[in-house]
Enzyme design. Sequence first.
Site, PDB file in Angstrom:
ATOM      1  N   ASP A 216      55.601  61.731 100.289  1.00 10.51           N
ATOM      2  CA  ASP A 216      55.568  62.824 101.253  1.00 10.51           C
ATOM      3  C   ASP A 216      54.814  62.381 102.501  1.00 10.51           C
ATOM      4  OD1 ASP A 216      56.959  64.663  99.616  1.00 10.51           O
ATOM      5  OD2 ASP A 216      55.122  65.018  98.462  1.00 10.51           O
TER       6      ASP A 216
ATOM      7  N   HIS B 210      61.911  60.028 100.309  1.00  8.49           N
ATOM      8  CA  HIS B 210      61.255  61.333 100.237  1.00  8.49           C
ATOM      9  C   HIS B 210      61.241  61.913  98.822  1.00  8.49           C
ATOM     10  CE1 HIS B 210      59.066  64.214 102.415  1.00  8.49           C
ATOM     11  NE2 HIS B 210      59.761  64.196 103.521  1.00  8.49           N
TER      12      HIS B 210
END
Length: 437
Positions: free
Chosen positions: A411, A407
């Site tokens: 995204d 992450h």
Amino acid sequence: MAVEKVTMPQLGESVTEGTISKWLVSAGDHVNKYDPIAEVMTDKVNAEVPSSFTGTIKELSAAEGDTLEVGEIICLMEVDGGAGSAESAEAKSPAESAAKTETDNQETQQQGNKTRYSPAVLKLSQEHNIDLTQLSGTGKGGRITRKDIQKVIDSGEMPQASQAPQAETQKAPAIDQQAPIQAPDYKQPSAPKASAAPAVKSMPGDTSIPVSGVRKAIAANMVRAKQEVPHAWTMIEVDVTNLVAYRDSLKQEFKQREGFNLTYFAFFVKAVAQALKEFPEMNSMWAGDQIIQKKDINLSIAVATDDALFVPVIKQADEKTIKGIGREVNELAGKVRSGSLKADEMQGGTFTVNNTGSFGSVQSMGIINYPQAAILQVESIVKRPVVMNNGMIAVRDMVNLCLSLDHRVLDGLVCGRFLKRVKEILENVTKENTSVY
């Protein structure tokens, strides 16, 4: 004759140590340059270590089963030529040797709390309750090596963790209150302090299995990936009924013509390679203060043996046909299982595709292959009743694609679009618009 040091080579990206699984030479043997002298295991590859020189083996510095860091000495060789590094060290005067030792000790003392130890050194010291701060190392800059620890153990005079009375404890150097406080480096989080293995009581009938060097390395890399990488996870369902029918119609003729099986996995790898070309953000790596978007699409594929997991790489996968990918998957898997996989066949991967469906899994969350940004799990193809667009229920061949992502790099938006594109490619595989050649 000069004496030269042969050291543990780096056999792959992020590989920091290797385990001597078998010596192919003995002391006194004459070998030529590039002749194999040992078999070494790492978490990524089993490989032969070639000789760096032509000469005679003088001493094997490590035993079979020993784990050494990259750069540590594995053996000494007598070679023709000028004075080697080992002889040069022996030829120094006592005053020079003493001066060097003093310099190394000062460097170690100046490091203070920054002193770092290899996992092998930490584990061995903890097993024997040895206080590392009371030892002087023979490694570069006074660093303590596994060989130093073993020498202390063999001598029987092991310095224990200090348990001195309070009067002695007060002799410790005071903390400099005016010294600047160093902020932690966000690029490379500090590794957690190694803790002793939990005490597990063995009961009658239990089997104790020693942890191999490969398993230790796999464990270390998995822990690193989970601790450093903020994992997120998403899944998409794909209707591959047409793909299954197309592949099944080709498989017998293909096997007779090409000599290997046309697997479903080759179609999935090809679809992923094509989608990565359209969404290059997915083909990236975290580098602290920047994100490196890789040009080449090199797909790592996970191949398991009975006791280890390897990740050979299909280079430039986007430029290969389904047949070409299928052939390379077949060849790489064969090399893994025969132990003939080479180090360079494990390097350069930019994205991993894992065929977890091969053993019946329908949903899983993979651990990212550090330092890549994502790993895709291809689950088992199963027949399920599905409500079609016309409202009718039909039995279809369905598969789940499970994506683990870093992450920091990726995204949900780009990952969702990437998976949607992979789904679109797979659901449109037909005899009319798809060629395996």
